[in-house]
Write an enzyme that holds these catalytic residues in place. Structure first.
Site, PDB file in Angstrom:
ATOM      1  CB  THR A 232      38.468  22.666  32.951  1.00 16.15           C
ATOM      2  OG1 THR A 232      39.513  23.405  33.563  1.00 16.15           O
ATOM      3  CG2 THR A 232      37.525  22.166  34.010  1.00 16.15           C
TER       4      THR A 232
ATOM      5  CG  ASP B  30      46.294  24.484  32.182  1.00 16.59           C
ATOM      6  OD1 ASP B  30      45.724  24.160  33.230  1.00 16.59           O
ATOM      7  OD2 ASP B  30      46.345  25.664  31.760  1.00 16.59           O
ATOM      8  CB  SER B  31      44.391  26.767  27.407  1.00 14.91           C
ATOM      9  OG  SER B  31      43.931  27.722  28.321  1.00 14.91           O
ATOM     10  CB  SER B  32      48.505  28.205  31.328  1.00 21.97           C
ATOM     11  OG  SER B  32      47.309  28.285  32.026  1.00 21.97           O
TER      12      SER B  32
ATOM     13  CB  THR C  14      38.321  29.004  30.067  1.00 24.11           C
ATOM     14  OG1 THR C  14      38.927  28.776  31.337  1.00 24.11           O
ATOM     15  CG2 THR C  14      37.132  28.099  29.878  1.00 24.11           C
TER      16      THR C  14
ATOM     17  CB  THR D 292      38.226  39.515  26.651  1.00 26.08           C
ATOM     18  OG1 THR D 292      39.393  39.519  27.438  1.00 26.08           O
ATOM     19  CG2 THR D 292      37.133  40.294  27.360  1.00 26.08           C
TER      20      THR D 292
ATOM     21  CB  THR E 189      41.127  51.393  25.631  1.00 24.94           C
ATOM     22  OG1 THR E 189      40.790  51.764  26.971  1.00 24.94           O
ATOM     23  CG2 THR E 189      40.019  50.539  25.059  1.00 24.94           C
ATOM     24  CD  GLN E 190      45.641  50.284  31.266  1.00 22.01           C
ATOM     25  OE1 GLN E 190      45.091  50.431  32.353  1.00 22.01           O
ATOM     26  NE2 GLN E 190      46.878  50.688  31.041  1.00 22.01           N
ATOM     27  CB  CYS E 191      38.106  50.743  28.868  1.00 21.79           C
ATOM     28  SG  CYS E 191      38.523  52.245  29.731  1.00 21.79           S
TER      29      CYS E 191
END
Ligand code: ASP
Length: 344
Positions: A14, A58-60, A90, A167, A279-281
């Site tokens: 972007t 696009d960073s995807s 991003t 993240t 961990t997912q946390c």
């Protein structure tokens, strides 16, 4: 002190867009004209050159081959510049910054990823501030002429974060990134405040940069969830082309204790796969000694990912598997902090 020279590497995303009045749509602008778009850069005592990826993406669409190309551009230009700023979308910035942190060894210069939520060519853009802060930080040196932040980092929303701790946490607001398990390396307010105790310095400032460009992507991610089926778990854990699996567990590293689940984990371990518990946390660490559910995983051969982000664990595995043929060695290295990615 001599003027700092920086290389701005534009990969897409972007940040580099502006509205094309004819097409009435956002299109990438010619990045060589960045000083016209962000004239504030001229006010710093820096020389900037630009390097534009082709095609812009696009960073995807980022692939590990793009990280290899990025590492190559940085390494080929390493002696000519004091720092590198990577303009990047991003969406996968945390993956790319993590990857580069493990690919570049002996780094003594800043490599700062930045981007924006709004294109640089629209009035309320966050891109200008992100880019200007990146330029100031990339050019910053101490009294001995050494870079203040010789790390791979992400500069976004007034914060400089360690790349492999970051993240993306927000798809809308300007503070799109966090490093939940590590305070920012720097914060930009009236002045830029550096958290000097956290910044990693090279053991030798003059050592040449070494690039770990071999990447092995035979890694899968298993996110546990209520209702997960034996079919899904065995497909991911026992996939024939998979050398390593990141298991995204609950809380402090817990997973179902159902017999079929643990059998599958044991089977994957016996097959020699590297199994890493993350961990997912958003915040906190894995401690497999806390609950029976975590202990069972440890006994089944799963290695601790500590407080690693999934992005960092994935990138670390790509690099380690790429350079080490022996999975047992990879497990040992996963247990060490290589670039400040885990608290250990
Ligand atoms: N989809 C875009 C990208 O990651 C979003 C952004 O740049 O912020 O390339």
């Amino acid at each position: 002190m001599t003027k700092a020279s920086l290389l701005l590497i534009y990969t897409g995303g972007t940040i580099g867009m502006k509205e094309d009045p004819e097409m009435k749509a956002l299109t990438p602008f010619d990045f060589d004209q960045i000083r016209d778009e962000v004239p504030e850069i001229r006010k710093f005592s820096v020389d900037t050159d630009t390097y534009t990826f082709s095609p812009l993406i696009d960073s995807s669409d980022v692939e590990p081959s793009m990280w290899q190309e990025l590492a190559r551009v940085i390494s080929n230009n390493y002696d000519r510049y004091d720092g590198f700023i990577v303009l990047h979308g991003t969406d996968t910035m945390a993956y790319s910054a993590s990857a580069l942190s493990f690919m570049l060894d002996g780094l003594s210069k800043p490599v700062i990823f930045t981007g924006s939520q709004l294109p640089i060519g629209v009035p309320r853009t966050d891109g200008k501030e992100n880019l200007i802060s990146s330029v100031e930080i990339a050019a910053a040196k101490d009294s001995e002429g050494h870079a203040l932040v010789p790390e791979v980092s992400i500069c976004f929303g007034s914060k400089l974060l360690r790349g492999n701790r970051s993240t993306k946490v927000d798809s809308e607001m300007f503070g799109a990134f966090q490093s939940p398990n590590l305070p920012p390396l720097a914060e930009a307010g009236i002045s830029i405040r550096y958290n000097k105790g956290l910044i990693i310095k090279p053991s030798c400032w003059d050592a040449p940069l070494r690039v770990n460009s071999a990447l092995d992507t035979s890694v899968s991610i298993l996110k546990v969830h209520p209702g997960i089926t034996p079919h899904t778990v065995s497909n991911i854990l026992l996939g024939s082309n998979t050398r390593a699996v990141i298991i995204e567990t609950y809380g402090a590293g817990n997973a179902p204790t159902a017999g079929w689940f643990l059998d599958c984990v044991r089977q994957a371990d016996r097959a020699g796969k590297v199994l890493v518990n993350v961990t997912q946390c958003l915040r906190g660490t894995v401690d497999m000694n806390l609950y029976a559910t975590g202990k069972a995983l440890q006994e089944a051969g799963v290695v601790n990912g500590y407080d690693s982000t999934t992005e960092a664990a994935l990138a670390k595995l790509f690099v380690l598997l790429g350079s080490l043929g022996d999975n047992e060695e990879v497990k040992c290295m996963m247990d060490r902090s290589l670039k400040g990615e885990i608290s250990k």
